[in-house]
Design an enzyme around this catalytic site. Sequence first.
Site, PDB file in Angstrom:
ATOM      1  N   ASP A  18       0.921  -1.267  -0.026  1.00 33.83           N
ATOM      2  CA  ASP A  18      -0.096  -0.059   0.029  1.00 33.83           C
ATOM      3  C   ASP A  18       0.933   1.094   0.052  1.00 33.83           C
ATOM      4  O   ASP A  18       1.757   1.544   0.912  1.00 33.83           O
ATOM      5  CB  ASP A  18      -0.968  -0.034   1.156  1.00 33.83           C
ATOM      6  CG  ASP A  18      -1.953   0.942   1.330  1.00 33.83           C
ATOM      7  OD1 ASP A  18      -2.117   1.852   0.332  1.00 33.83           O
ATOM      8  OD2 ASP A  18      -2.510   1.342   2.436  1.00 33.83           O
ATOM      9  N   MET A  19       0.793   2.129  -0.888  1.00 36.00           N
ATOM     10  CA  MET A  19       1.504   3.241  -1.134  1.00 36.00           C
ATOM     11  C   MET A  19       1.219   4.282   0.155  1.00 36.00           C
ATOM     12  O   MET A  19       0.002   4.360   0.495  1.00 36.00           O
ATOM     13  CB  MET A  19       1.223   4.003  -2.247  1.00 36.00           C
ATOM     14  CG  MET A  19       1.465   3.213  -3.508  1.00 36.00           C
ATOM     15  SD  MET A  19       3.004   2.379  -3.607  1.00 36.00           S
ATOM     16  CE  MET A  19       4.030   3.505  -3.964  1.00 36.00           C
ATOM     17  N   TYR A  23      -1.388  10.325  -3.226  1.00 31.86           N
ATOM     18  CA  TYR A  23      -1.403  11.379  -3.788  1.00 31.86           C
ATOM     19  C   TYR A  23      -0.490  12.446  -3.704  1.00 31.86           C
ATOM     20  O   TYR A  23       0.074  13.352  -4.057  1.00 31.86           O
ATOM     21  CB  TYR A  23      -2.723  12.211  -3.826  1.00 31.86           C
ATOM     22  CG  TYR A  23      -4.006  11.344  -4.483  1.00 31.86           C
ATOM     23  CD1 TYR A  23      -3.778  10.003  -5.000  1.00 31.86           C
ATOM     24  CD2 TYR A  23      -5.113  11.961  -4.507  1.00 31.86           C
ATOM     25  CE1 TYR A  23      -4.735   9.434  -5.481  1.00 31.86           C
ATOM     26  CE2 TYR A  23      -6.393  11.069  -5.319  1.00 31.86           C
ATOM     27  CZ  TYR A  23      -5.989   9.909  -5.890  1.00 31.86           C
ATOM     28  OH  TYR A  23      -7.066   8.992  -6.325  1.00 31.86           O
ATOM     29  N   ARG A  60       0.191  15.105   9.391  1.00 31.76           N
ATOM     30  CA  ARG A  60      -0.564  14.096  10.256  1.00 31.76           C
ATOM     31  C   ARG A  60      -0.129  14.347  12.011  1.00 31.76           C
ATOM     32  O   ARG A  60      -0.989  14.383  12.798  1.00 31.76           O
ATOM     33  CB  ARG A  60      -0.464  12.822   9.962  1.00 31.76           C
ATOM     34  CG  ARG A  60      -1.321  12.375   8.763  1.00 31.76           C
ATOM     35  CD  ARG A  60      -1.305  10.905   8.566  1.00 31.76           C
ATOM     36  NE  ARG A  60      -1.462  10.603   7.063  1.00 31.76           N
ATOM     37  CZ  ARG A  60      -1.712   9.575   6.498  1.00 31.76           C
ATOM     38  NH1 ARG A  60      -1.898   8.422   7.124  1.00 31.76           N
ATOM     39  NH2 ARG A  60      -1.808   9.151   5.186  1.00 31.76           N
ATOM     40  N   GLU A 121      -2.901   0.053  -4.282  1.00 34.08           N
ATOM     41  CA  GLU A 121      -2.762  -1.004  -3.657  1.00 34.08           C
ATOM     42  C   GLU A 121      -2.658  -2.070  -4.390  1.00 34.08           C
ATOM     43  O   GLU A 121      -3.257  -2.409  -5.438  1.00 34.08           O
ATOM     44  CB  GLU A 121      -4.059  -1.310  -2.934  1.00 34.08           C
ATOM     45  CG  GLU A 121      -4.322  -0.476  -1.476  1.00 34.08           C
ATOM     46  CD  GLU A 121      -5.650  -0.991  -0.997  1.00 34.08           C
ATOM     47  OE1 GLU A 121      -5.746  -1.904  -0.198  1.00 34.08           O
ATOM     48  OE2 GLU A 121      -6.624  -0.307  -1.703  1.00 34.08           O
TER      49      GLU A 121
END
Length: 672
Positions: A18-19, A23, A60, A121
């Site tokens: 999973d990247m 984006y 985040r 993914e």
Amino acid sequence: MPVARPETSDARVIAHVDMDCFYVQVEQRKQPELRGLPTAVVQYNEWQGGGLIAVSYEARKCGVKRSMRGDEAKAACPQIQLVQVPVARGKADLNLYRGAGSEVVSILAKSGKCERASIDEVYLDLTDAAESMLADAPPESLELIDEEVLKSHILGMSREDGDDFKENVRDWICQKDADRRDKLLSCGIIIVAELRKQVLKETEFTCSAGIAHNKMLAKLASGMNKPAQQTVVPYSAVQELLSSLPIKKMKQLGGKLGTSLQTDLGIETVGDLLQFSETKLQEHYGVNTGTWLWNIARGISGEEVQGRLLPKSHGSGKTFPGPRALKSLSTVQHWLNQLSEELSERLSSDLEQNKRIASTLTLHASAFKSRDSDSHKKFPSKSCPLRYGVTKVQEDAFNLFQAALREYMGPFRSKPQGNKQETWRITGLSVSASKIVDIPSGTSSIMRYFQSESTVPSRSADGCVQDHVEMAPSASEGCSEQRSTETQAAMPEEDTGVTYTLPDFENPDKGIDPVSEKDVVSCPSNEATDVSTQSESNKGTQTKRIGRKMNNSKEKNRGMPSIVDIFKNYNATPPSKQETQEDSTVSSTSKRAKFSSSSHNSQVNQEVQERRETDWGYKTDEIDKSVFDELPVEIQQELRSFLRPNRQFNTGKSKGDGSTSSIAHYFPPLNR
Ligand code: TTP
């Protein structure tokens, strides 16, 4: 009958890649000065700074979340860099991200069976690669183990303070007396670490991965340690992992089924399911779902990694929340035209680059009725055979919409356009193309034919409007490359441009094949607006037949086969002689009725029958003979040789009455 239960001793090596904040990474590669800075990608509309769709890990840390709008993100993290998603046709253009996802897939695909599960993914079946490594160069024989491997998280391994964590990982990977399953996983760890390094080197993107014995566990693991890390689930750690995993976190249990498990059975974690016998679960949820639940409680999943590098479907959607909801047919048509244009563009490039054609067009919409007590009624999704060419897709999409709208409004409630009493509002629209198949090799010049819209026979196709139940268990898993963001869609005055909530399907039983769930309504696409009236009166029957009151000349035009049908014909299982004969005498309408009545048939049979219905249901006199002449000469030649093998299907069939049935039979005798 219970579904087959996979062996628990299954020792496959599956990875889910999973990247990380995908984006954002794509935008940072484009603008390297953004690297390392708190960054987010926002939707293009300006309202309150646009909705966030991807957030970097630096942002985040400052408390920025995807559910925020740009202005909120700035308040939480004043130094945040907001990048707007590219825009085309008044909506988000995801081509840049799709292309970046493809770069990653092409690197990963070299390692084993590879399934592109969404825009960022991928699942990999590394069993063969791991077995080869175990045979040729097992981990314990390696002198040097890469740092990236040693940074792996191995579930069940204690991480006491002061431990030399990397040494523990090395010991686990190199243990000589490990069972074969763990040894294979150790090889998987080394292979995946190497792949991730390669992805970084070649694309500049970091990714995270989960490595386990099946897809379900690998997917769970890949999200546990992000960004740029990998997590392993040894067989011995499965029960502990599931015992603490909230039921709603499990794929396909996020919705109604998960809620029912919580409220009806008092289940909180996946592990809680262990208290129930398979029979009990089947009593509550049916045979297949019951068995599926019993299996997942034990970490068992027989789902194979599909060898698929390309999307299973293409979709283009847009939401119109709050005051932006569409309220007139003309605005709906405007947006459907935009979406259809984008979809057509993607279909063309799929055709050009991958030599694939799609055969089903589906319209999904979300709506509400402002003055109606029945406002929770779902806007029905509709499908029809896909005709190539922008204007045809636009026309068919709008016809599907009108058919769905009539059904949604009910036969007596639909108000003429412009009438003040009109009560519907459209808050989301999407068009998608599915049932994508490869064009057989050796048909290269046909590409040019498809690309030139003007050369496509331009009559109305025989539309087959269907209530469409679903495209895939989830948008992501179905790889339709659309993202579901219910939260965003619910925001006032949101113009997401990027996301559109596809139907949410939690029930795994329903995730098998949309075909089986369809409520087939057949009518020419230009009569699609009759659907609701007719289908209302047919409620309760499995197949609704409508719109067949055409006069003879119309009937003739109806059968105009699109080139897609020709290809389908080639791919279809040849019908038996008897079936072919039936085709020559039984109209496609009555065959539909016949098919619908055999409700005991398996899904596969339904699909095959559905194909035959399209492929072999034409009478010769229904086919417009000019269609072949409209094709470029080179294509005619190609098609002739292409269809020749099909001739033999018809040998022995009654001829000479001018009504022999198949398109394949019709095409070969050419005098040009
Ligand atoms: P995700 O893989 O869900 O998230 P992500 O890659 O941004 O971050 P993470 O590291 O946590 O995996 O989504 C992949 C891309 O899909 C994401 O970068 C932007 C897009 N996307 C949307 O456009 N709308 C959405 O609602 C979601 C969830 C993602």
